[in-house]
Write a protein that holds these residues in place. Structure first.
Motif, short mmCIF file in Angstrom:
data_model
loop_
_atom_site.label_atom_id
_atom_site.label_comp_id
_atom_site.label_asym_id
_atom_site.label_seq_id
_atom_site.Cartn_x
_atom_site.Cartn_y
_atom_site.Cartn_z
N GLY A 141 -20.25 14.73 -2.79
CA GLY A 141 -20.46 13.31 -2.98
C GLY A 141 -19.69 12.68 -4.13
N TYR A 142 -18.86 13.47 -4.82
CA TYR A 142 -18.13 12.92 -5.97
C TYR A 142 -16.81 12.25 -5.58
N GLY A 143 -16.07 12.86 -4.68
CA GLY A 143 -14.74 12.38 -4.32
C GLY A 143 -13.67 13.31 -4.84
N CYS A 144 -12.44 13.11 -4.36
CA CYS A 144 -11.34 13.98 -4.79
C CYS A 144 -10.97 13.70 -6.25
N ASP A 145 -10.42 14.70 -6.89
CA ASP A 145 -10.01 14.56 -8.30
C ASP A 145 -8.69 13.81 -8.42
N ILE A 146 -7.78 14.08 -7.47
CA ILE A 146 -6.43 13.50 -7.51
C ILE A 146 -6.07 13.00 -6.12
N TYR A 147 -5.45 11.83 -6.07
CA TYR A 147 -4.97 11.26 -4.81
C TYR A 147 -3.52 10.85 -5.02
N ILE A 148 -2.61 11.41 -4.22
CA ILE A 148 -1.19 11.06 -4.29
C ILE A 148 -0.83 10.27 -3.04
N GLU A 149 -0.37 9.03 -3.24
CA GLU A 149 -0.08 8.12 -2.12
C GLU A 149 1.40 8.20 -1.78
N ALA A 150 1.70 8.70 -0.56
CA ALA A 150 3.09 8.90 -0.16
C ALA A 150 3.37 8.35 1.23
N THR A 151 2.66 7.29 1.62
CA THR A 151 2.90 6.69 2.94
C THR A 151 3.59 5.33 2.85
N GLY A 152 3.34 4.58 1.79
CA GLY A 152 3.88 3.24 1.68
C GLY A 152 3.13 2.22 2.51
N HIS A 153 1.93 2.59 2.98
CA HIS A 153 1.14 1.65 3.79
C HIS A 153 -0.07 1.18 2.97
N PRO A 154 -0.34 -0.13 2.94
CA PRO A 154 -1.46 -0.63 2.14
C PRO A 154 -2.80 0.05 2.43
N PHE A 207 -4.90 8.70 -9.78
CA PHE A 207 -4.25 8.17 -8.58
C PHE A 207 -2.75 8.03 -8.88
N VAL A 208 -1.91 8.71 -8.10
CA VAL A 208 -0.46 8.63 -8.28
C VAL A 208 0.15 7.84 -7.13
N GLU A 209 0.83 6.76 -7.46
CA GLU A 209 1.50 5.94 -6.45
C GLU A 209 2.98 6.28 -6.44
N PHE A 210 3.45 6.79 -5.31
CA PHE A 210 4.84 7.19 -5.16
C PHE A 210 5.66 6.22 -4.31
N SER A 211 5.04 5.66 -3.30
CA SER A 211 5.78 5.00 -2.22
C SER A 211 6.41 3.67 -2.61
N VAL A 212 7.37 3.27 -1.78
CA VAL A 212 7.90 1.92 -1.78
C VAL A 212 7.26 1.18 -0.62
N PHE A 213 6.75 -0.02 -0.86
CA PHE A 213 5.99 -0.77 0.14
C PHE A 213 6.82 -1.88 0.76
N GLY A 214 6.60 -2.10 2.04
CA GLY A 214 7.27 -3.19 2.73
C GLY A 214 6.46 -4.46 2.75
N GLU A 215 5.22 -4.40 2.26
CA GLU A 215 4.35 -5.57 2.24
C GLU A 215 3.36 -5.43 1.07
N PRO A 216 2.79 -6.54 0.61
CA PRO A 216 1.85 -6.48 -0.51
C PRO A 216 0.57 -5.71 -0.15
N THR A 217 -0.03 -5.14 -1.17
CA THR A 217 -1.31 -4.45 -1.01
C THR A 217 -2.38 -5.20 -1.81
N THR A 218 -3.49 -5.47 -1.18
CA THR A 218 -4.58 -6.20 -1.85
C THR A 218 -5.80 -5.30 -1.98
N VAL A 219 -6.28 -5.14 -3.20
CA VAL A 219 -7.49 -4.35 -3.44
C VAL A 219 -8.36 -5.07 -4.47
N ASP A 220 -9.61 -4.69 -4.52
CA ASP A 220 -10.52 -5.18 -5.56
C ASP A 220 -10.29 -4.32 -6.80
N TRP A 221 -9.59 -4.88 -7.78
CA TRP A 221 -9.20 -4.09 -8.95
C TRP A 221 -10.39 -3.64 -9.80
N SER A 222 -11.54 -4.20 -9.58
CA SER A 222 -12.69 -3.77 -10.38
C SER A 222 -13.02 -2.30 -10.15
#
Length: 359
Positions: free
Chosen positions: A247-260, A276-291
């Motif tokens: 129930g805790y979640g992963c320790d590390i997440y590496i984003e390598a898809t470029g999809h929001p 959280f490691v962001e690697f990708s180049v995105f073709g469109e903006p990503t919207t998240v709740d930064w809180s």
């Protein structure tokens, strides 16, 4: 002694969508500090496709200036043999097989002077500006400040073509600072994701989980070292991660898809105080709740750019088999067939990495 002809075959970018094969394009001239290579091969990157299609991150729009400088020769995943050296070049010799980092650092800005050359302020990169033409041509000029590594002669070209992408993969995984008690999720199992998987396996995490929408790529991920693979279109991956981690979640997440959606997915499944490691180049903006980054989870959000100081390790470990490369370069094309190469590089036919090769 001059060993380079006056003209060569090349793919030349003149503008958005205006890419042309030229049979007699002017070959590079060797200055006193330069090295000229005869190109063996050049991988086709997703960035090359986005640039050819006219993406604003390259050609500019109302919010950003143009970054490319046409006419230029594309390609940054290339290597070859030295055929000419300038009079002031002492460390390299004709006949050596070499490769250079994608970036051509200026050596003068504050990033270069403090050893952080991959963030060089002018940011000249092979394959996007006319002053630093890339590898989709028979010959390429390496200027004085190019960051050059030697490549073993016995390394097959299909493996050597992965040095540049695997260097980027290594840097992303290094940013994650994996420990052996970590549950690590890598989202995306394309060429770069697979490079991350085979290198992350060397870090010996507690669990290495890979996500991708294509089952064939997930099979490759298992071959390259993943413990668990999931297809988000078939499995609620966030729920599965919670089951796996009490129930805790992963320790590390590496984003390598470029999809929001991969970003939103990662933020939902990563534990409090996760990385959280962001690697990708995105073709469109990503919207998240930064809180979720601050008030809810206090996450470390890290970016990853290029492949600083990575080539020597990658070359050694591709050569000794620690980094798996089998089957990634699936097709090669002649420079005259560049349009087919770009088509297959899109992945629409199931290919991971395709390349243009020269005899």
């Amino acid at each position: 002694m001059k060993n380079v002809p006056k003209t060569m075959k090349a793919l030349v970018a003149y503008g958005k969508g205006d890419y042309r094969f030229e049979a007699n394009y002017p070959a590079p001239e060797c200055g006193p500090e330069d090295i000229i290579i005869k190109t063996e091969g050049c991988g086709v990157c997703a960035g090359d496709l986005k640039c050819q299609h006219g993406a604003s991150m390259f050609w500019g729009d109302d919010n950003q200036p143009a970054w490319v400088e046409p006419p230029f020769i594309p390609g940054h995943e290339f290597l070859g043999h030295i055929v000419e050296v300038g009079g002031n070049v002492k460390d390299f010799h004709i006949g050596e097989r070499i490769i250079a980092d994608q970036i051509v650092p200026c050596g003068e800005c504050k990033f270069c002077k403090t050893g952080r050359y991959w963030m060089c302020q002018p940011h000249a990169i092979f394959g996007f500006q006319k002053g630093n033409n890339g590898g989709m041509a028979e010959y390429v000029r390496f200027p004085k400040t190019a960051v050059i590594s030697r490549v073993p002669e016995e390394m097959p070209l299909e493996a050597a073509l992965l040095i540049e992408p695997y260097g980027c993969s290594k840097h992303a995984v290094d940013r994650a600072q994996i420990r052996n008690d970590d549950a690590v999720v890598i989202s995306g199992a394309g060429t770069l994701g697979l490079g991350m998987i085979t290198y992350a396996r060397m870090q010996n995490p507690k669990k290495l989980i890979v996500l991708d929408m294509v089952d064939a790529r997930l099979e490759k991920a298992k071959e390259f070292g993943a413990d668990i693979v999931w297809n988000p279109s078939k499995v609620n991956v966030a729920d599965e991660i919670m089951k796996l981690t009490e129930g805790y979640g992963c320790d590390i997440y590496i984003e390598a898809t470029g999809h929001p959606s991969s970003v939103v997915q990662g933020l939902s499944m990563i534990r409090k105080l996760g990385r959280f490691v962001e690697f990708s180049v995105f073709g469109e903006p990503t919207t998240v709740d930064w809180s979720i980054i601050g008030d809810r989870k206090e996450l470390d959000i890290l970016g990853s750019h290029l492949s600083p100081y990575c080539y020597p390790f990658v070359i050694e470990n591709i050569q000794n088999g620690n980094l798996k490369t089998n089957g990634l370069v699936s097709k090669t094309f002649k420079i005259e067939e560049w349009e087919r190469a770009f088509e297959y590089a899109s992945g629409k036919h199931g290919d991971l990495k395709v390349a243009i090769t020269f005899e």
